[in-house]
Every structure is written in C-alpha cells, then in structure tokens.
Design an enzyme around this catalytic site. Sequence first.
Site, short mmCIF file in Angstrom:
data_model
loop_
_atom_site.label_atom_id
_atom_site.label_comp_id
_atom_site.label_asym_id
_atom_site.label_seq_id
_atom_site.Cartn_x
_atom_site.Cartn_y
_atom_site.Cartn_z
CG ASP A 1 24.54 -1.51 -42.86
OD1 ASP A 1 24.20 -0.74 -43.79
OD2 ASP A 1 24.90 -2.56 -42.85
CD GLU B 1 19.99 -6.02 -48.32
OE1 GLU B 1 21.18 -5.84 -48.18
OE2 GLU B 1 19.42 -6.73 -49.13
CG ASN C 1 15.91 -6.00 -51.13
OD1 ASN C 1 15.26 -5.18 -50.50
ND2 ASN C 1 17.17 -6.47 -50.91
CD GLU D 1 22.25 -5.09 -54.72
OE1 GLU D 1 22.95 -5.55 -55.32
OE2 GLU D 1 22.42 -5.19 -53.42
CG HIS E 1 23.22 -1.46 -47.31
ND1 HIS E 1 23.46 -2.21 -46.10
CD2 HIS E 1 22.61 -2.28 -48.10
CE1 HIS E 1 23.15 -3.40 -46.21
NE2 HIS E 1 22.57 -3.47 -47.28
#
Length: 342
Positions: free
Chosen positions: A263, A261, A198, A157, A233
């Site tokens: 979702d 990651e 990432n 990030e 996400h």
Amino acid sequence: MLTLKGHLFSAFYIFSLAFLSRASPARRQTTTLKAAAGSRYFGAALAAGHLSNASDPDFALFAQEQFSGATPENEMKWDATEPSEGVFTFSQGDQVASFAVSNNMLLRGHTLVWHSQLPAWVSTLTGDDLLNAMNNHITTVMTHFQGQTFAWDVVNEAFNDDGTLGTSPFLTQLGSGYIETAFTTARAADPTAKLYINDFNTEGINAKSDALLETVQSLKASNLIDGVGFQSHFIVGEVPQDLQQNLQRFADAGVDVAITELDIRMTVPASEANLQQQATDYAFVINACQAVSRCVGITTWGIPDIYSWVPGTFPGQGAALLFDDNYNEKPAFSSTIDALSN
Ligand SMILES: *[C@@H]1O[C@H](CO)[C@@H](O)[C@H](O)[C@H]1NC(C)=O
C-alpha cells in the site's frame, strides 16, 4: 404500441438506468488486475468480516473479479488461531481459506511466528515450554490449512532497522536460533508449502535487508526456505529506487520473492497531485517485480481505502490502495493495469 425494436430499447434503457443508478463502483477498465498480471498472481489481504458483510457485497465481488491471490488480514495470526494454550480456533481462517480456494486464488498463510498480535500467555512461557508451544503452534496451524495454503510466512518482522534481531519472547527465551528452529518445524509440518520470511523496511538495500539476506542465505543452505516477502507499506513519493536491484539479490540467493502487503499512503484528504504520484509509484513497484523472474506475485493490503489499516495506525494518512472508499478505480489502478500489461 411498442415495436420489437421499441421493446428492446426499453429493456436496454431500464437496464442502463438500473446500472447507472448504482452509486458505486465505477468500472472503466476492460481488464482486471488478475488477468493483466498473467503468470504472476495479483492478490489482496482479505478479512473474514468484510467477505461476510451482507451490507457490502462489493467486497467479495471485487475480491472474486480482480484478484488471483489472497492473504488473511488477521485470521491466521497467533491471537486468532490459538488464543489460549492448546485451544485452536480456525473458523475465521477457514472462512478466508474456503473463499480463496473456491475462487481459485493462491492463498498465502500469514503468519506463524511474530512478536505482535501474540496472545499474552505465550510471553509468560520460558525455555522449553516456549519452544514446545512455538513448535506446536506451527505444526497445528500448518497441518490444519495444508492443501489450501500454497505458502506460509513462517517468521514475520524479525529484524530491527539496524539489522539486529528484534526483541521478542522467542529471541529472549530461545536465542537467535529460533528462526532456524521455526523453519525446520514448518518444513516438517507441511512439506508442500513454500516457506517465507516476511518483513518491512527491507525493500531497499540497507542494513536491515543486508541482515535479512544473510539469514536467508543461511536458511537456504539447509533447504529450509523458499521465499522472501517484502511487505512494501510505502509512503507516496518515497518508494526505494533500488527495489528491483534488491529483489534481484534475494532471487540470486535461490529463493522466490514477492511483494506481500503493498500500500502507498498519503496525507488525507488526498490531493490530485498525490494520487498521480501514487499511480507512478504503484507502476514502479509492479515494474520492479516484473523485471525479476523469481518475483512470483504482488499482494495489496486490502481492496478499498475505507477498510485499510493505514488511518488507524498513521493518523492523518490513508488513501493507500487501488480503489477509493466507494470501490472506484483510482489513477493507481489504471497505472497498475498498464504496468502489468507491459
Ligand atoms: C459492512 O458494510 C457497511 C456498509 O458498507 C460498512 O459501513 C461496515 O463498515 C462494513 N463492516 C465490515 C466489517 O466490513
């Protein structure tokens, strides 16, 4: 007096009752995520506290049965591994690592340099003190897990949505070169690990992913990077439609790509319409990865909805994973299996 047939029937009846009386989970599919994923890994974020929870044996069971990849949810972050300067604590990370290794799961190390979940002492350091602390952290953590972690999110990030570098002690004290420094140190610390950067909001083509791509190309030119993680996400109905095209342009830069990651959240309680849209969205993400030969794997950020980070971070949102609170397979589980099987 019971005949043999009667005995067998009774045994079957009792077995069935025992099976059916189990409140959860409902298993409908005859295949698993990891089997359907074939040559790619299908992973999940695993928390040590769930793996060792005697009151919830399903967590470890589902991790074993369904997944071929693992990422420690929090256990390898800086605040977990070096809470005080030079004092390293690996017990929680070791727990996730040994579970992953003993179940033949590919383990992603997560994460070394990130402005969040960073202990306060790091932010008090200036200049070379911070540089030395960053390098020592990378080297010590990677060395500890060498042989278990096949990949590491070295930097996490780093960017703002407009493509500029995000505020962090590393940027403030070390300048924009901290990213290349971190990768240089990581390469030396564990030459066997695949080194990743990432991020989130980089899944579609936009200013942030443009900036990330430029950094990746520059690191790749010095052979300092092997892969890019796209956190993914997502919000139901809002998956970037150019996901595949974006993954491909990073792959074309000569690196692996991965969904790290995943979702897909929605307003809770979940409506049937949103659960169906979520199934469509999961399949879309799986298909995008599968269409890119360098997309090496997909990781969901958890297993059952009940432990997801989403409700705590986005109040009123949830139901973002493939299994509901009771480990029942959701429509998105079936669509994911179908997409993986194609
Ligand atoms: C352990 O399991 C119980 C029962 O399912 C659950 O209520 C609790 O939240 C779990 N705790 C952790 C840390 O997994």
